[in-house]
Write a protein that holds these residues in place. Structure first.
Motif, PDB file in Angstrom:
ATOM      1  N   UNK A 178       0.835  -1.204   0.000  1.00  0.00           N
ATOM      2  CA  UNK A 178       0.000   0.000   0.000  1.00  0.00           C
ATOM      3  C   UNK A 178       0.871   1.255   0.000  1.00  0.00           C
ATOM      4  N   UNK A 179       1.886   1.278   0.855  1.00  0.00           N
ATOM      5  CA  UNK A 179       2.770   2.447   0.937  1.00  0.00           C
ATOM      6  C   UNK A 179       3.532   2.644  -0.368  1.00  0.00           C
ATOM      7  N   UNK A 180       3.891   1.529  -1.001  1.00  0.00           N
ATOM      8  CA  UNK A 180       4.611   1.611  -2.271  1.00  0.00           C
ATOM      9  C   UNK A 180       3.732   2.245  -3.345  1.00  0.00           C
ATOM     10  N   UNK A 181       2.457   1.851  -3.367  1.00  0.00           N
ATOM     11  CA  UNK A 181       1.523   2.438  -4.341  1.00  0.00           C
ATOM     12  C   UNK A 181       1.317   3.922  -4.068  1.00  0.00           C
ATOM     13  N   UNK A 182       1.297   4.284  -2.788  1.00  0.00           N
ATOM     14  CA  UNK A 182       1.094   5.683  -2.411  1.00  0.00           C
ATOM     15  C   UNK A 182       2.259   6.563  -2.852  1.00  0.00           C
ATOM     16  N   UNK A 183       3.447   5.984  -2.877  1.00  0.00           N
ATOM     17  CA  UNK A 183       4.657   6.755  -3.202  1.00  0.00           C
ATOM     18  C   UNK A 183       4.956   6.824  -4.695  1.00  0.00           C
ATOM     19  N   UNK A 184       4.162   6.143  -5.499  1.00  0.00           N
ATOM     20  CA  UNK A 184       4.419   6.158  -6.947  1.00  0.00           C
ATOM     21  C   UNK A 184       4.070   7.510  -7.552  1.00  0.00           C
TER      22      UNK A 184
END
Length: 200
Positions: free
Chosen positions: A194-200
């Motif tokens: 989830x955090x990875x998707x948020x940082x894209x």
């Protein structure tokens, strides 16, 4: 029954007496909660919504005339997404299951300007308006008798009004009803994704 009357306050006090919050178990600031699905407004809204969708189909069949116009696009086995028929493919295309795309164009609308009037007449003719009144009255009676009511603390009650409920894992934080747990109770790998998707 209005909720600022003495009768209601006595009824509420009797209903919550000796109970705790059905969600978190708290005994503080308890209130009577009617689940949204049983509220008269929701019952009425759901029937009206279904009726409106049905009438749009009836109106389309009875009053409107359409023509199907080719868009100039098609799709087939090797290229399943819609694309211009004039597209030159890099490799020899497989035209198996060739399908042309069409768009509907309204040619005639006999009820133009009278949709609302026709809709209300249809509600009367089909008995749906009477059904809505009947079901709403029934829901009001159930609310009065607290048939479907539950006891919630004010914190849980306000969460429910926002479309949330208590996380079944930690039973401390709230989550949207379409999620299984709150964010803190998610597995670490899902949190990381989830955090990875948020940082894209």
């Amino acid at each position: 029954m209005k909720r600022n009357t003495k009768e209601w306050k006595e009824k509420r006090a009797e209903f919550v007496k000796g109970k705790t919050c059905a969600w978190c178990g708290s005994s503080d600031s308890l209130c009577v909660h009617i689940p949204r699905g049983f509220s008269p407004a929701q019952v009425s809204s759901e029937i009206y919504g279904a009726a409106y969708s049905r009438f749009r189909e009836v109106y389309r069949q009875k009053y409107q005339k359409f023509d199907n116009i080719p868009t100039g696009k098609h799709r087939h086995k090797s290229h399943p997404n819609w694309h211009k028929a004039s597209t030159i493919h890099k490799a020899e295309p497989d035209h198996t299951d060739l399908e042309e795309q069409f768009t509907e164009v309204l040619l005639e609308d006999l009820g133009d300007g009278n949709f609302k009037k026709l809709y209300h007449e249809w509600l009367e003719e089909t008995g749906i308006k009477a059904l809505i009144e009947e079901e709403t009255k029934k829901a009001e009676g159930e609310c009065e008798s607290l048939t479907n009511a539950v006891v919630l603390c004010k914190r849980c009650h306000f969460a429910s009004l926002r479309g949330m409920n208590l996380c079944p894992v930690c039973r401390k934080k709230y989550k949207a009803v379409n999620y299984e747990t709150c964010f803190d109770c998610l597995p670490d790998e899902i949190k990381a994704e989830f955090r990875e998707r948020q940082n894209r």
